[in-house]
Enzyme design. Structure first.
Site, PDB file in Angstrom:
ATOM      1  CB  SER A  97      22.755   4.733 -32.914  1.00 29.98           C
ATOM      2  OG  SER A  97      22.590   3.856 -34.817  1.00 29.98           O
TER       3      SER A  97
ATOM      4  CG  ASP B 220      20.887   5.131 -36.260  1.00 30.83           C
ATOM      5  OD1 ASP B 220      20.758   5.539 -35.414  1.00 30.83           O
ATOM      6  OD2 ASP B 220      21.706   4.418 -37.252  1.00 30.83           O
TER       7      ASP B 220
ATOM      8  CE  LYS C 257      21.332   1.904 -37.309  1.00 27.08           C
ATOM      9  NZ  LYS C 257      22.729   1.868 -37.928  1.00 27.08           N
TER      10      LYS C 257
ATOM     11  CG  HIS D 248      25.261  -5.378 -35.377  1.00 24.58           C
ATOM     12  ND1 HIS D 248      25.125  -4.799 -36.389  1.00 24.58           N
ATOM     13  CD2 HIS D 248      25.986  -4.066 -33.915  1.00 24.58           C
ATOM     14  CE1 HIS D 248      25.684  -3.395 -36.115  1.00 24.58           C
ATOM     15  NE2 HIS D 248      26.491  -3.415 -35.471  1.00 24.58           N
TER      16      HIS D 248
ATOM     17  NE  ARG E 147      25.863   9.446 -32.406  1.00 28.35           N
ATOM     18  CZ  ARG E 147      25.760   7.841 -32.650  1.00 28.35           C
ATOM     19  NH1 ARG E 147      25.060   7.475 -33.457  1.00 28.35           N
ATOM     20  NH2 ARG E 147      26.832   7.304 -32.008  1.00 28.35           N
TER      21      ARG E 147
HETATM   22  N1  URA Z   1      27.143   1.739 -35.796  1.00 28.16           N
HETATM   23  C1  URA Z   1      25.396   2.343 -35.817  1.00 28.16           C
HETATM   24  O1  URA Z   1      24.999   1.764 -36.492  1.00 28.16           O
HETATM   25  N2  URA Z   1      25.300   3.711 -34.257  1.00 28.16           N
HETATM   26  C2  URA Z   1      26.795   3.736 -33.650  1.00 28.16           C
HETATM   27  O2  URA Z   1      26.193   4.980 -32.902  1.00 28.16           O
HETATM   28  C3  URA Z   1      27.578   3.474 -33.851  1.00 28.16           C
HETATM   29  C4  URA Z   1      28.977   1.849 -34.737  1.00 28.16           C
END
Ligand code: URA
Ligand code: CA
Length: 440
Positions: A182, A160, A186, A81, A167
């Site tokens: 966050s 999320d 995932k 990621h 956010r």
């Molecule tokens: N990417 C995400 O999935 N969450 C965040 O909080 C910031 C970047």
């Protein structure tokens, strides 16, 4: 327990209990919870922070708010990621290389967001390519080919999804516990057992300082190991686009050029560093030297390029594109951007470069916008290189001449040429493993 009590406790700076965090995540997943209460709690977290125990608890609760994939594979599936870069197509370089070395890559990717590109959008510039796959299709392709790059399948971490949207509009993105939970919620739900994180630092990155970027990486690595996964993170530079190509088909072309051995540079260097960590977490290599040797061999032999073709074919695309990049969509207008003075390329406004590509049509301004796969730009200079007046700094690839001219003017503004040599941009800032944080 009600959410107001939880807000009150975080407002006063207390660490939340597991029960309080569960209440928060349940509330986030409940459409009847008013946005203002969630937003108040997010701001309290942003201002008063969370310790590692709270952050890990929040991550797991969010991961469990939706599907938790647990693919049965003969080995350790690994994912990678990136926190978002420009001209950063490491995924298309390292996924086939790692798979060619025996790794099992279950790569969950996203679409472009703001000034950063998304792998899913890039792959769709290949004719016939399918990226929206079911869980079973993904697992079948990983079993047969060794790798698959797909959009999120199933409903991963729905809590999320709501919190991230809030956010975004309440100035609460820049919080280490909120970003870490966050992203990691995932990734944990996505089912990979090994996760390599590429945390960008520099202009336009999520975290503004190196110290914060390292702290974010440390937090995410710790959460992953606590959840029983194997995780490593690298903090890498984003002072300028990583590759020279920015735009969807253009970045696919560059990835193919790299795998074919026609071009090298920072895109390949970072791909090899991240790929080495994936092979270590996946158990194909015992250390960085062995991992690098395997990857170099897969690159030199053409096995990586061949693996990319196999993956494209398995996902319904035309694998011949790996032999003939002219099959990719191409823009009708090429507009050179020339230097106005002699000097050295001192600074690149990377976020602006990403936005210029986005405005050309490489990204979306609104959710429903269609991407133009052909457009973007190609940088001809990197930070630290000398330039002569009139020399080409970059080339805009546009399908509308007027838009291309606007982009060319804007790009010239985003590139600062100064007197005197400056060092080239640094690539690797830190490597974070289970027990160590090495700052380079
Ligand atoms: N990417 C995400 O999935 N969450 C965040 O909080 C910031 C970047
Ligand atoms: Ca400038």
């Amino acid at each position: 327990m009600d959410l107001i009590q939880v807000i009150e406790r975080k407002k006063l700076g207390y660490a939340l209990t597991a029960e309080e965090i569960a209440c928060f995540v349940q509330a986030a997943a409940d459409p009847d919870t008013p946005d203002y209460q969630l937003a108040a709690l997010l701001m309290a977290i942003r201002l008063n922070g969370m310790d590692t125990v709270e952050t890990a608890e929040l991550t797991l609760a969010m991961a469990r708010s939706g599907d938790m994939l647990a693919p049965r594979l003969d080995g350790i599936p690994v994912d990678k990621h990136s926190t978002g870069g420009v001209g950063d197509t490491t995924t298309l370089v390292l996924v086939p290389l790692v798979a060619a070395c025996g790794g099992l890559v279950l790569k969950m990717s996203g679409r472009g967001l703001g000034h950063t590109g998304g792998t899913i959008d890039k792959m769709e510039s290949i004719h016939g390519m399918r990226v929206e796959l079911s869980e079973n299709e993904v697992i079948d392709i990983v079993r047969r080919v060794g790798c698959c790059v797909a959009g999120q399948s199933g409903e991963l971490a729905p809590a999320d999804k709501r919190l991230y949207a809030l956010r975004d509009v309440t100035s609460t993105v820049d919080s280490i516990p909120l970003i870490a939970s966050s992203i990691m919620s995932k990734k944990l739900a996505g089912g990979a057992q090994g996760i390599v994180l590429d945390i960008k630092t520099g202009g336009g990155a999520l975290m503004q300082t190196l110290e914060q970027s390292i702290a974010l990486g440390r937090t995410m690595v710790d959460i992953g190991w606590q959840a029983g996964r194997r995780v490593a993170a690298m903090v890498t530079g984003m002072e300028e686009p990583l590759g020279s190509h920015v735009g969807n088909a253009l970045e696919v072309k560059e990835a193919i050029d790299v795998l074919a051995g026609r071009t090298a540079g920072p895109l390949l260097d970072v791909s090899l560093m991240l790929g080495a960590q994936m092979l270590i977490l996946g158990g194909q290599a015992g250390n960085e030297a062995d991992a690098s040797a395997l990857l170099e061999q897969a690159l030199r032999s053409g096995a990586g390029l061949h693996k990319l073709a196999e993956m494209i074919e398995a996902q319904g695309g035309d694998g011949w594109v790996t032999q003939d990049v002219s099959l990719l969509p191409q823009a009708s207008h090429l507009i050179p951007v020339e230097a106005g003075i002699d000097g050295y390329l001192h600074h690149v406004d990377t976020q602006r470069v990403g936005l210029i590509a986005q405005r050309l049509g490489a990204g979306r301004l609104r959710k429903e916008d269609r991407i133009d796969p052909a457009v973007g730009l190609v940088m001809h200079k990197r930070i630290g290189q000398p330039v002569k007046k009139g020399e080409v700094l970059a080339v805009i690839h546009a399908n509308h001449p007027a838009r291309g001219e606007v982009a060319a003017k804007a790009l010239l503004q985003a590139l600062d040429i100064g007197e005197g040599a400056v060092p080239k941009a640094k690539l690797l800032y830190a490597l974070i493993n289970k027990d160590t944080t090495e700052v380079t």
